[in-house]
Motif scaffolding. Structure first.
Motif, PDB file in Angstrom:
ATOM      1  N   LEU A  56       0.845  -1.180   0.000  1.00 49.13           N
ATOM      2  CA  LEU A  56       0.000   0.000   0.000  1.00 49.13           C
ATOM      3  C   LEU A  56       0.892   1.246   0.000  1.00 49.13           C
ATOM      4  O   LEU A  56       0.708   2.177  -0.784  1.00 49.13           O
ATOM      5  N   VAL A  96      -8.831  -3.090   2.425  1.00 47.63           N
ATOM      6  CA  VAL A  96      -8.323  -1.724   2.303  1.00 47.63           C
ATOM      7  C   VAL A  96      -8.026  -1.400   0.845  1.00 47.63           C
ATOM      8  O   VAL A  96      -8.322  -0.314   0.366  1.00 47.63           O
ATOM      9  N   GLN A 109      -9.442  -2.574  -1.788  1.00 53.91           N
ATOM     10  CA  GLN A 109     -10.714  -2.325  -2.470  1.00 53.91           C
ATOM     11  C   GLN A 109     -11.204  -0.912  -2.183  1.00 53.91           C
ATOM     12  O   GLN A 109     -11.565  -0.174  -3.080  1.00 53.91           O
ATOM     13  N   ARG A 110     -11.190  -0.558  -0.893  1.00 58.65           N
ATOM     14  CA  ARG A 110     -11.666   0.766  -0.511  1.00 58.65           C
ATOM     15  C   ARG A 110     -10.892   1.866  -1.215  1.00 58.65           C
ATOM     16  O   ARG A 110     -11.431   2.906  -1.546  1.00 58.65           O
ATOM     17  N   LYS A 111      -9.613   1.613  -1.441  1.00 58.88           N
ATOM     18  CA  LYS A 111      -8.794   2.622  -2.105  1.00 58.88           C
ATOM     19  C   LYS A 111      -8.877   2.509  -3.620  1.00 58.88           C
ATOM     20  O   LYS A 111      -8.197   3.228  -4.348  1.00 58.88           O
ATOM     21  N   GLY A 112      -9.664   1.565  -4.086  1.00 58.50           N
ATOM     22  CA  GLY A 112      -9.802   1.423  -5.529  1.00 58.50           C
ATOM     23  C   GLY A 112      -8.603   0.790  -6.194  1.00 58.50           C
ATOM     24  O   GLY A 112      -8.377   0.949  -7.383  1.00 58.50           O
ATOM     25  N   MET A 150     -11.539   2.334 -10.312  1.00 60.67           N
ATOM     26  CA  MET A 150     -10.708   3.556 -10.338  1.00 60.67           C
ATOM     27  C   MET A 150     -10.000   3.777  -9.004  1.00 60.67           C
ATOM     28  O   MET A 150     -10.529   3.553  -7.944  1.00 60.67           O
ATOM     29  N   LYS A 151      -8.793   4.186  -9.126  1.00 61.41           N
ATOM     30  CA  LYS A 151      -8.009   4.509  -7.942  1.00 61.41           C
ATOM     31  C   LYS A 151      -8.583   5.782  -7.347  1.00 61.41           C
ATOM     32  O   LYS A 151      -8.808   6.767  -8.039  1.00 61.41           O
ATOM     33  N   LYS A 152      -8.824   5.723  -6.056  1.00 58.91           N
ATOM     34  CA  LYS A 152      -9.398   6.896  -5.424  1.00 58.91           C
ATOM     35  C   LYS A 152      -8.331   7.759  -4.776  1.00 58.91           C
ATOM     36  O   LYS A 152      -7.191   7.359  -4.645  1.00 58.91           O
ATOM     37  N   HIS A 153      -8.763   8.917  -4.353  1.00 59.87           N
ATOM     38  CA  HIS A 153      -7.860   9.817  -3.648  1.00 59.87           C
ATOM     39  C   HIS A 153      -7.370   9.139  -2.388  1.00 59.87           C
ATOM     40  O   HIS A 153      -8.131   8.567  -1.634  1.00 59.87           O
ATOM     41  N   ASP A 199      -7.784   4.965   7.144  1.00 58.35           N
ATOM     42  CA  ASP A 199      -6.924   4.095   6.335  1.00 58.35           C
ATOM     43  C   ASP A 199      -5.687   4.840   5.874  1.00 58.35           C
ATOM     44  O   ASP A 199      -5.169   4.593   4.774  1.00 58.35           O
ATOM     45  N   GLN A 210      -2.130   5.824   5.049  1.00 55.19           N
ATOM     46  CA  GLN A 210      -0.941   5.024   4.783  1.00 55.19           C
ATOM     47  C   GLN A 210       0.134   5.949   4.271  1.00 55.19           C
ATOM     48  O   GLN A 210      -0.051   6.613   3.254  1.00 55.19           O
ATOM     49  N   ARG A 211       1.222   6.034   4.989  1.00 57.54           N
ATOM     50  CA  ARG A 211       2.289   6.923   4.550  1.00 57.54           C
ATOM     51  C   ARG A 211       2.710   6.588   3.128  1.00 57.54           C
ATOM     52  O   ARG A 211       2.889   5.427   2.777  1.00 57.54           O
TER      53      ARG A 211
END
Lengths: 345, 345
Positions: free
Chosen positions: A116, A139, A141-144, B1-4, B48, B50-51
């Motif tokens: 990640l 996680v 999935q949640r972040k796409g 899609m990748k989210k922010h 969530d 994450q650095r």
DNA sequence: CTGTTAGCGCTTTCAC
DNA sequence: GTGAAAGCGCTAACAG
């Protein structure tokens, strides 16, 4: 000491250009004077210039990297799958980050975090035998971030999966034992937590049912894949009043270990007890007698999983389809009486 | 899609803090109000957070990552070494980037570039059998990035190396064959490009010399480790007017293949020809007869190499020392007449 | 075709 | 103890 790395600015200064032009020349952008590009490329070469992927990824918000999490490296299965993944990834211009969890749930969680943090564009994962909670993967999935499971898949998540037809493979393996006349067929099964264990167990059970062979509870042993324990279970099975005359093992390492135990106890393979494994490991053709087993298209698993993932990354298609690859029963001497051997040569 | 992805700024806004404070709280900087830190940590967890290692690495100019380049994944040797590397790296808080060259020089060069681009703090490398030019690795030196070789090392570069005592292992393997009375001992050697091939060859030669056994050129075959060719060479050796009565192979896969060929030609092992390998591969104890071999402390190789590298990274010590680990001769049935077997039980 | 500018997410002085 | 501002190296509009 780490020295200053050469940057686009260094090159730009040297050539009295702007860093954008240098960047464009380097990335192969079309609108650049061939002359300019030429000189930039040359100087870059001379100065050991190396694009800083971190800066690139930061700027682009994509890393061109996919992550892989596998449970172990102890047998050839996963290394081979990775070969397939790398092949496909490389062709598509992606790097591969390989993480290995050592069958530990905690390590798997940590590995997921690392991926990640590395901004992977997608992940391929095969679970440890301990994994029962999937929050660390949800996680993604949640972040796409697309995710594809392979081999040891997760039933709780609606994402693409690549598996072999474990049920069918196990069914045919057991059926083969039945067809060579075995009636008391034992099964060294994997832990119930793994879906593949359950599917292989079902294949085994259904084959027995189909041929009206009674299912004997005491002949079915589920274990945690710690190979040392195979000796205990096999000794137990062989010392039963009526020992089994056939054995189907969850995987080849288990079967190979079992064969060693069986031989050491003075039983003949396949005469007294015929053995079938699963995977077609490197060693299964080397032992004596060679092991009948269910072959999986190992490299193909990796390639298929990688393709599915890249497809999601690049086209956003994310149907939670399950790609089921076929297995092949490879008959060797552990289930073959000598006569047949001569005939087949 | 990748989210922010959630960033320090998101957290800062939410908590009405500045991103610096959030950053400090997250990194464990001392001068932060415990209250503040607490709330930051909690929110980070909830979001969530994450650095982003890329941003961190960019800002710090270090990645906390070491790279590993190995020639192949086909046998268990390198995967096991990597296990050792990961163990040490993890403890020291480093990530490991694993690259695999498939025995191709070009892939190795490409892999080196990837690692460079990923700003690794150091590299561990084992060469492909094709590698004769080392420019791609010297770049690391020029950039001040520590490098440590292991197993397949490079003689041209003055950097730390981790090897086993190949010469000694080969010497003792050959000596063992001599001591059980063999006089015509063949050697299936590796390619001359690999230092380990040369060292093992020398061990073999010196053992023969020490015991006044004539060195017979036609019994020494150097090959490129393409296993398929073993059959050809073995057939040749066995069809000589005076076939060998002993065989020392560069590694276990070679020896295992050789054993299969020898058996298929109707020769008895060890009576007609005794065989010794090198590595103590997983399969060497499974084949029939089990293979006498020179065991290497595989995992220890990885750990030692990793420690040497981390030491360079963190303390800047860079004496080009060579750490030589010991091998152990494991005697099994491929060099043991039956009687001895009973005795030893 | 090339330069200018802004910004990716984070760390790190330097003030307050 | 906290905020403001600069900068890591690169890309990507937007002008020209």
């Amino acid at each position: 000491m780490k020295k200053h790395q050469t940057t686009v600015i260094d090159i730009a200064k040297e050539l009295k250009l702007s860093k954008s032009t240098v960047s464009r020349a380097l990335t192969g952008h079309p609108h650049v004077n061939p002359q300019t590009r030429q000189s930039v490329l040359e100087l870059a070469q001379k100065m050991d210039y190396q694009r800083n992927v971190f800066a690139v990824s930061l700027a682009n918000n994509r890393s061109n990297t996919i992550g892989v999490i596998v449970p172990e490296f102890h047998f050839m299965f996963f290394p081979q799958v990775i070969l397939g993944i790398q092949e496909v990834a490389k062709e598509a211009g992606y790097h591969v980050l390989i993480m290995q969890s050592g069958e530990s749930y905690e390590a798997e969680v940590a590995n997921a975090k690392v991926l990640l943090a590395h901004q992977v564009d997608g992940v391929l994962v095969s679970l440890t035998k301990e994994t029962l909670n999937f929050d660390h993967l949800k996680v993604f999935q949640r972040k796409g971030i697309p995710i594809v499971f392979f081999n040891r898949v997760c039933d709780d998540m609606e994402v693409p999966k690549v598996v072999v037809d474990d049920y069918d493979g196990a069914f045919r393996a057991t059926e083969h034992l039945i067809k060579i006349g075995r009636k008391r067929i034992a099964h060294l099964a994997g832990p119930h937590s793994l879906l593949i264990s359950r599917k292989r167990l079902n294949g085994y059970l259904d084959a027995l049912r189909k041929y009206d062979i009674p299912i004997v509870e005491e002949l079915i042993i589920s274990y945690d894949l710690t190979l040392e324990k195979v000796a205990i279970y096999m000794s137990h099975l062989l010392s039963l009043p009526q020992p089994p005359d056939g054995l189907f093992c969850i995987n080849d390492p288990t079967a190979i270990k079992a064969i060693q135990v069986i031989k050491s106890k003075g039983f003949a393979i396949p005469q007294d007890i015929a053995v079938v494994g699963f995977s077609n490991d490197y060693a299964s053709d080397l032992i004596e007698p060679s092991l009948t087993t269910v072959a999986q298209p190992v490299r193909e698993i990796g390639k298929t999983a990688a393709r599915l993932l890249l497809d999601q990354i690049e086209n956003g298609s994310d149907k939670p389809l399950i790609r089921q690859l076929n297995t092949e029963l490879i008959i060797r001497r552990s289930t073959q009486v000598e006569e047949k051997l001569w005939l087949s040569k």
